[in-house]
Motif scaffolding. Structure first.
Motif, short mmCIF file in Angstrom:
data_model
loop_
_atom_site.label_atom_id
_atom_site.label_comp_id
_atom_site.label_asym_id
_atom_site.label_seq_id
_atom_site.Cartn_x
_atom_site.Cartn_y
_atom_site.Cartn_z
N THR A 415 62.88 -100.79 61.25
CA THR A 415 61.48 -101.05 60.92
C THR A 415 61.00 -100.13 59.81
O THR A 415 60.33 -100.58 58.86
N LEU A 416 61.33 -98.86 59.92
CA LEU A 416 60.91 -97.90 58.90
C LEU A 416 61.56 -98.21 57.55
O LEU A 416 60.92 -98.11 56.50
N ALA A 417 62.83 -98.61 57.56
CA ALA A 417 63.52 -98.97 56.32
C ALA A 417 62.83 -100.16 55.64
O ALA A 417 62.65 -100.17 54.41
N LEU A 418 62.43 -101.15 56.43
CA LEU A 418 61.72 -102.31 55.87
C LEU A 418 60.36 -101.91 55.31
O LEU A 418 59.95 -102.40 54.25
N ILE A 419 59.66 -101.02 55.99
CA ILE A 419 58.36 -100.56 55.50
C ILE A 419 58.52 -99.84 54.16
O ILE A 419 57.77 -100.07 53.20
N LEU A 420 59.52 -98.95 54.08
CA LEU A 420 59.74 -98.20 52.84
C LEU A 420 60.16 -99.12 51.70
O LEU A 420 59.74 -98.94 50.55
N ALA A 421 60.99 -100.11 52.02
CA ALA A 421 61.38 -101.08 50.99
C ALA A 421 60.17 -101.87 50.52
O ALA A 421 60.01 -102.16 49.32
N GLY A 422 59.28 -102.21 51.44
CA GLY A 422 58.07 -102.93 51.08
C GLY A 422 57.11 -102.11 50.23
O GLY A 422 56.26 -102.66 49.52
N THR A 427 66.78 -100.09 47.62
CA THR A 427 67.44 -100.29 48.91
C THR A 427 68.08 -99.01 49.44
O THR A 427 67.87 -98.64 50.61
N LEU A 428 68.87 -98.31 48.61
CA LEU A 428 69.56 -97.11 49.06
C LEU A 428 68.56 -96.02 49.44
O LEU A 428 68.70 -95.36 50.48
N THR A 429 67.53 -95.85 48.63
CA THR A 429 66.52 -94.84 48.92
C THR A 429 65.76 -95.16 50.19
O THR A 429 65.50 -94.29 51.03
N ALA A 430 65.39 -96.44 50.37
CA ALA A 430 64.63 -96.85 51.56
C ALA A 430 65.45 -96.66 52.83
O ALA A 430 64.97 -96.09 53.82
N ILE A 431 66.70 -97.11 52.81
CA ILE A 431 67.54 -97.03 54.00
C ILE A 431 67.86 -95.58 54.34
O ILE A 431 67.76 -95.15 55.50
N SER A 432 68.25 -94.79 53.34
CA SER A 432 68.62 -93.40 53.62
C SER A 432 67.41 -92.55 53.98
O SER A 432 67.49 -91.64 54.80
N SER A 452 70.66 -83.58 45.56
CA SER A 452 70.18 -82.96 44.33
C SER A 452 68.75 -83.36 43.98
O SER A 452 68.24 -82.98 42.93
N GLY A 453 68.08 -84.14 44.84
CA GLY A 453 66.70 -84.56 44.58
C GLY A 453 65.79 -84.14 45.71
O GLY A 453 66.13 -83.31 46.54
N ASN A 454 64.58 -84.72 45.75
CA ASN A 454 63.68 -84.52 46.89
C ASN A 454 62.74 -85.71 47.01
O ASN A 454 62.90 -86.71 46.31
N PHE A 455 61.72 -85.60 47.85
CA PHE A 455 60.87 -86.74 48.18
C PHE A 455 59.52 -86.69 47.46
O PHE A 455 58.61 -87.45 47.83
N ALA A 456 59.39 -85.85 46.44
CA ALA A 456 58.09 -85.65 45.78
C ALA A 456 57.59 -86.91 45.09
O ALA A 456 56.37 -87.15 45.04
N THR A 457 58.49 -87.72 44.54
CA THR A 457 58.06 -88.89 43.75
C THR A 457 57.74 -90.11 44.60
O THR A 457 57.29 -91.12 44.07
N LEU A 458 57.96 -90.05 45.91
CA LEU A 458 57.67 -91.19 46.76
C LEU A 458 56.16 -91.38 46.89
O LEU A 458 55.40 -90.41 46.84
N PRO A 459 55.70 -92.61 47.05
CA PRO A 459 54.25 -92.83 47.23
C PRO A 459 53.76 -92.21 48.53
O PRO A 459 54.52 -92.02 49.48
N ASP A 460 52.45 -91.91 48.57
CA ASP A 460 51.87 -91.25 49.75
C ASP A 460 52.09 -92.07 51.01
O ASP A 460 52.34 -91.51 52.09
N ALA A 461 51.98 -93.39 50.90
CA ALA A 461 52.17 -94.23 52.08
C ALA A 461 53.58 -94.08 52.64
O ALA A 461 53.78 -94.08 53.86
N ALA A 462 54.57 -93.94 51.76
CA ALA A 462 55.94 -93.75 52.20
C ALA A 462 56.10 -92.40 52.90
O ALA A 462 56.81 -92.29 53.92
#
Length: 491
Positions: A415-422, A427-432, A452-462
Motif C-alpha cells: 500500500t505504501l509503495a503504491l502511495i509513493l508511486a502515486g 518505481t525503484l525509489t517508491a518500492i525501496s 549515496s543519497g537521501n530523502f531530502a528531495t522527496l515531496p512532503d506528502a511522501a
C-alpha cells in the motif's frame, strides 16, 4: 470505558524527560568553538522549555497512583506516546541550524526514534554538533524504548506472536507493572554498558571522541545515523584499522535478544547465548548471506582480494539485515543481482527483544515450523505432529498471530509503495522507500534514496507517508492499526 489519566500521566512524564535530554545537545552547541554553531543552542533551549512545560503540566494534572493499565489503555498509550515524542523531538530540528521545515524535522525525528536511519539532512560534515548529537540520542532512546516494549508491552498485548516471550509472572496487571519496571531498569543498564563499551572501542580504533559517542549511540541501537554524509565510509581510509569489523560486531550485539544477556548476568545462564534457537538461526543466516554477498562482489570486481570482499560483504549484509543502515560503499553498483538481494534481506531483521527491526527471526522460525507440520500432516493424515520453538510447543494462537503479522506487514508495504508511486516517485525509489520505511532500515535503492543519497528531495506528502510507515513497522503494525477499529473505542 478508556481510562485516560494514566495515559496522560505517562506521556507527560516522558515528554518532560525528553525536554531534559535536550539540555545535552544544547550544552554541546554552547561548547562549540564555532560561533555559528554556538548560536544553535537556542533551538534546544526552546524545545526543552516547551517539552518540560507541556509534559510537566500534563503529568501534574494527571498525577496519582497507577493501579492497573488495561489492554486498551496499553495500545493507546504505546502509539500516542511514540507520536507525541516524535512531535516534540522535531522542534529543535525545525528551529535550529539544519534549516528544516517542520515536515522534514518530523521525518528526521520519526526516523530517529524508530531507529530507521533515513535522513533528509544534507551537509552533515558541517552541521552543528548539537543537532548531530540529538539525532544520535533519538536513535539511542528509541532503541532502549524498543527493547523495553519488546519485553514489557508487546508480549502482554500478544502482538505478532510476541506472547512466546511473556512470562507467567505477568499474568495480572499489578505484577505486570512491578515486573515491567524492574525489567526496564535492568535492561537499560545492560544497554548503557554495551553503549559505553562500543564508544571505547570506536575511540580506540581511530574515531574522535565526538564521532565515537555519536556512532556508539546509533550502532548499539541499530539506527544508522552518522555524523558524515558518506556515513561510516568516511572513517575507512587506506591503512587504518578495520573499524568496519568492530562496528559489525556491535551491530550484531544490538540485534541479539537483550533478555538473554539479562538471564546470563542475573541467573548465570550463559549457555543460552549459544543454545537459544533464535540466536543460532540468526548467526547462521548472517553467515550464509555474507558468503552470498562475497560471491556477488567478487564477481563484480574480479581483482578484489578475499579479505576486502569479506569486509564489504559482512558489514553491508549485517547493516541491512539488522536495519542499521550504515554504508561503506554503494552496493547498488555490484550488479543487478545485488539490488534484488539487498532489497529482500532488508525485511528480515534481527532477534525479538533486540533493538533491530524487520519481521524478526523468530517469526521466520515459527512460519517454517508451521510449514513442516503442515507437510507432515499431508503425508500422514492420521499422525499427530506438534510444532516447537525452543523446545516448547507452539499453540494455534501463536501461528495465527505470526501469519496475520506477515499478511499485514506486506499489505502495508504494498500500500505504501503504491502511495509513493502515486506521488510521482519512480518505481525503484517508491518500492525501496516503502520497504525501508516499514522495515526501519534507512537507505533505499537507486540514485535518489540509495546509500549515496537521501530523502531530502522527496515531496512532503511522501515524507509524511513514510513517517507513518516507520511508525507502523516499529510498533509492529497491530499496536497502531487496532486504534482505527470502531470496536476499540466502544470497548
Amino acid at each position: 470505558m478508556l481510562n485516560f489519566r494514566p495515559i496522560f500521566l505517562v506521556m507527560g512524564v516522558l515528554i518532560a524527560a525528553l525536554g531534559l535530554f535536550m539540555l545535552i545537545p544544547m550544552t554541546a552547541d554552547l561548547l562549540s568553538p564555532d560561533p555559528v554553531h554556538r548560536a544553535d543552542w537556542s533551538a534546544f533551549a526552546i524545545g526543552a522549555v516547551v517539552s518540560i512545560m507541556i509534559g510537566g503540566g500534563a503529568a501534574a494534572a494527571s498525577w496519582g497512583d497507577i493501579d492497573t493499565i488495561g489492554l486498551r489503555e496499553g495500545f493507546l498509550l504505546t502509539t500516542a506516546t511514540w507520536v507525541a515524542l516524535v512531535a516534540f523531538s522535531a522542534v529543535p530540528f525545525a528551529l535550529g541550524g539544519l534549516e528544516l521545515g517542520y515536515v522534514d524535522a518530523f521525518f528526521e525525528a520519526m526516523s530517529g526514534l524508530t531507529t530507521t536511519g533515513a535522513t533528509v539532512v544534507n551537509g552533515l560534515d558541517d552541521a552543528p554538533p548539537g543537532a548531530l548529537l540529538w539525532r544520535s540520542m533519538l536513535q539511542w532512546l528509541g532503541g532502549v524504548g524498543i527493547i523495553i516494549m519488546a519485553f514489557a508491552v508487546t508480549p502482554a498485548l500478544k502482538i505478532g506472536g510476541m506472547q512466546l516471550f511473556k512470562t507467567e509472572a505477568w499474568d495480572t496487571s499489578e505484577k505486570f507493572i512491578a515486573n515491567a519496571t524492574n525489567y526496564s531498569i535492568s535492561l537499560s543498564m545492560i544497554y548503557i554498558f554495551f553503549t559505553a563499551l562500543c564508544f571505547l572501542m570506536f575511540w580506540a580504533f581511530g574515531m574522535s571522541p565526538f564521532d565515537a559517542i555519536n556512532h556508539a549511540l546509533t550502532t548499539i541501537s541499530t539506527g544508522g545515523f552518522s555524523t558524515r554524509d558518506s556515513s561510516l565510509g568516511a572513517f575507512l581510509t587506506q591503512g587504518r584499522a578495520p573499524l568496519d569489523l568492530v562496528v559489525t560486531v556491535f551491530m550484531l550485539i544490538g540485534s541479539l535478544p537483550f533478555g538473554i544477556f539479562l538471564a546470563a548476568l542475573l541467573r548465570g545462564a550463559w549457555k543460552r547465548l549459544f543454545t537459544d534457537s533464535q540466536i543460532q538461526f540468526f548467526i547462521v543466516m548472517v553467515a550464509i548471506l555474507t558468503m552470498t554477498a562475497m560471491l556477488v562482489v567478487m564477481n563484480a570486481f574480479e581483482d578484489m582480494d578475499l579479505f576486502t570482499a569479506f569486509r564489504l560483504s559482512v558489514f553491508n549484509v549485517t547493516s541491512i539485515v539488522t536495519g542499521t543502515g550504515y554504508a561503506t560503499t554503494d552496493y547498488g553498483v555490484w550488479g543487478p543481482f545485488s539490488i534484488a538481494f539487498f532489497f529482500c534481506i532488508m525485511f528480515i531483521g534481527g532477534c525479538a527483544g533486540s533493538t533491530s527491526c524487520g519481521m524478526k527471526v523468530f517469526r521466520l522460525q515459527v512460519a517454517f515450523a508451521a510449514l513442516v507440520v503442515y507437510a507432515k500432516r499431508l503425508a500422514h493424515p492420521s499422525g499427530v505432529f506438534v510444532a516447537r520453538y525452543n523446545q516448547r510447543p507452539l499453540t494455534d494462537d501463536v501461528f495465527v498471530s505470526v501469519l496475520s503479522f506477515f499478511f499485514v506487514y506486506f499489505a502495508t508495504f504494498a500500500t505504501l509503495a503504491l502511495i509513493l508511486a502515486g506521488l510521482g516517485l519512480d518505481t525503484l525509489t517508491a518500492i525501496s522507500s516503502a520497504g525501508t520505511s516499514v522495515a526501519n532500515v534507512g537507505p533505499g535503492l537507486g540514485e535518489i534514496v540509495g546509500p549515496s543519497g537521501n530523502f531530502a528531495t522527496l515531496p512532503d506528502a511522501a515524507k509524511l507517508a513514510m513517517s507513518v510507515g516507520m511508525l507502523l513497522g516499529r510498533l509492529e503494525f497491530f499496536t497502531v492499526l487496532v486504534l482505527i477499529a470502531p470496536s476499540f473505542w466502544r470497548g
